[in-house]
Design an enzyme around this catalytic site. Structure first.
Site, PDB file in Angstrom:
ATOM      1  NE  ARG A 202     -43.967 -21.118 -82.568  1.00  0.00           N
ATOM      2  CZ  ARG A 202     -45.097 -20.940 -81.934  1.00  0.00           C
ATOM      3  NH1 ARG A 202     -46.224 -21.395 -82.481  1.00  0.00           N
ATOM      4  NH2 ARG A 202     -45.156 -20.322 -80.778  1.00  0.00           N
ATOM      5  CE  LYS A 227     -42.153 -23.483 -78.352  1.00  0.00           C
ATOM      6  NZ  LYS A 227     -41.178 -22.363 -78.475  1.00  0.00           N
ATOM      7  CG  HIS A 292     -38.794 -17.464 -85.780  1.00  0.00           C
ATOM      8  ND1 HIS A 292     -39.767 -18.442 -85.825  1.00  0.00           N
ATOM      9  CD2 HIS A 292     -38.917 -16.904 -84.542  1.00  0.00           C
ATOM     10  CE1 HIS A 292     -40.424 -18.483 -84.684  1.00  0.00           C
ATOM     11  NE2 HIS A 292     -39.928 -17.558 -83.891  1.00  0.00           N
ATOM     12  NE  ARG A 295     -43.772 -17.095 -84.128  1.00  0.00           N
ATOM     13  CZ  ARG A 295     -44.968 -17.404 -83.637  1.00  0.00           C
ATOM     14  NH1 ARG A 295     -45.999 -17.527 -84.448  1.00  0.00           N
ATOM     15  NH2 ARG A 295     -45.144 -17.590 -82.344  1.00  0.00           N
ATOM     16  CG  HIS A 318     -46.216 -15.721 -77.868  1.00  0.00           C
ATOM     17  ND1 HIS A 318     -45.841 -14.415 -78.100  1.00  0.00           N
ATOM     18  CD2 HIS A 318     -45.454 -16.477 -78.702  1.00  0.00           C
ATOM     19  CE1 HIS A 318     -44.901 -14.385 -79.027  1.00  0.00           C
ATOM     20  NE2 HIS A 318     -44.658 -15.615 -79.414  1.00  0.00           N
ATOM     21  CE1 TYR A 327     -41.686 -10.272 -82.026  1.00  0.00           C
ATOM     22  CE2 TYR A 327     -43.388 -11.108 -80.553  1.00  0.00           C
ATOM     23  CZ  TYR A 327     -42.416 -11.332 -81.510  1.00  0.00           C
ATOM     24  OH  TYR A 327     -42.172 -12.601 -81.945  1.00  0.00           O
TER      25      TYR A 327
END
Length: 345
Positions: A202, A227, A292, A295, A318, A327
């Site tokens: 990120r 995150k 982004h 990524r 995640h 994805y």
């Protein structure tokens, strides 16, 4: 044209700052306005903060909050800091709660109920065509705030969320990524963009890296307190490690892996966005690419190369596997093996 405007203090003065993608005709119109200036620091045009410019760019005049609402926001910030929420999350939640409390500025806090939340959705969020993600931020802030105060008419468990939008991530082809990463001759700019793609970072994760986070012995980068306040590691390819070594010999960063113009200072996120914008221009790519996208492309290209989704989930940091599974909807590997019945006609 996509644009946004906000009030910022620039060189000691409040200014209306306007952000938009490069547009020559819009720039010419801006130049005609009184005291319109370009700021390299802000990477944006800015004008005097007055009622005319606020109205021109759709910025509402801020109403003065009542004392109880101001105290509520201050207590909320203290609570979030105590719970060790990140500064960006604190800012997002506080601004979201402020929007809601401003809407009911004249109503006592203890009298605000679930009907008021529904009314706010209809009369503010839907009326102003705000996104469902913004609505979710409001709901998160409301639920969190009213869960920590006493004497409230709000029933937390009955506050509903909007139906989530099913939006596919934007993905670039490997050829497009290569064009973008090869566009800059400046080693720092080239290395920053390459790190984002090669490690699936990120923007904030890249800018928060420190020199010691690069483990060259094990070919790893350590991403600290990303995150969700989680540490994780990502593999470094031999070519990116070689690029990092060449970069380090020239710049010798001290505090941050990528530092700005001020010695020891962190690289500015808007400057990084400008680096990407310049790369897109040089590469002659006209898509509205953001950092982004690199990524997203990293994750999709890994999936198409046969990497297990569980590993991709760990590499991206995640929390839920469902986030990573999106994805699978943009990977073209399986789709390319499907033969259209049209070809048999």
């Amino acid at each position: 044209m996509n644009w946004k405007a906000e009030i910022k203090t620039h060189k000691g003065q409040k200014r209306v700052v306007v952000y938009f993608d490069y547009n020559s005709s819009a720039i010419e119109r801006l130049k005609q306005l009184e005291d319109a200036k370009w700021s390299k620091t802000l990477s944006a045009w800015h004008l005097p903060d007055n009622s005319t410019n606020r109205k021109r760019f759709g910025i509402e005049q801020e109403a003065t909050l009542n004392t109880d609402k101001i105290a509520a926001l201050e207590n909320f910030v203290v609570y979030l800091r105590t719970k060790r929420y990140s500064s960006s999350t604190i800012k997002t939640y506080t601004e979201a709660l402020k929007s809601f409390l401003s809407f009911y500025n004249l109503k006592p806090l203890e009298s605000i109920n679930n009907s008021d939340v529904i009314n706010y959705h209809h009369q503010f969020i839907l009326k102003n065509k705000l996104s469902s993600s913004y609505q979710n931020q409001i709901i998160n802030a409301i639920k969190l705030y009213f869960a920590i105060i006493k004497d409230t008419a709000i029933q937390i468990n009955k506050i509903y969320r909007p139906k989530s939008e099913k939006v596919l991530p934007h993905v670039l082809s490997k050829a497009e990524v290569k064009k973008i990463l090869d566009a800059h001759s400046n080693i720092k700019h080239k290395t920053m963009l390459s790190m984002i793609y090669s490690c699936g970072l990120r923007r904030s994760e890249l800018l928060n890296l420190k020199p010691n986070d690069i483990d060259s012995d094990r070919n790893l980068v350590i991403i600290r307190q990303a995150k969700g306040k989680k540490d994780r590691i990502a593999p470094l390819s031999a070519s990116i490690l070689e690029m990092l070594r060449a970069y380090y010999k020239i710049y010798r960063p001290k505090n941050w892996l990528f530092e700005g113009q001020k010695l020891g200072g962190q690289y500015d996120e808007r400057s990084l966005a400008l680096v990407l914008k310049q790369a897109l221009t040089k590469a002659n790519i006209n898509k509205p690419v953001t950092l982004h996208w690199l990524r997203h492309s990293y994750a999709t290209h890994l999936l198409e190369a046969g990497t297990d989704l569980r590993y991709i989930q760990e590499l991206l940091g995640h929390k839920s596997s469902k986030t990573t599974e999106i994805y699978t909807h943009v990977s073209t590997k399986s789709l390319q093996n499907i033969k259209s019945p049209f070809d048999d006609l």
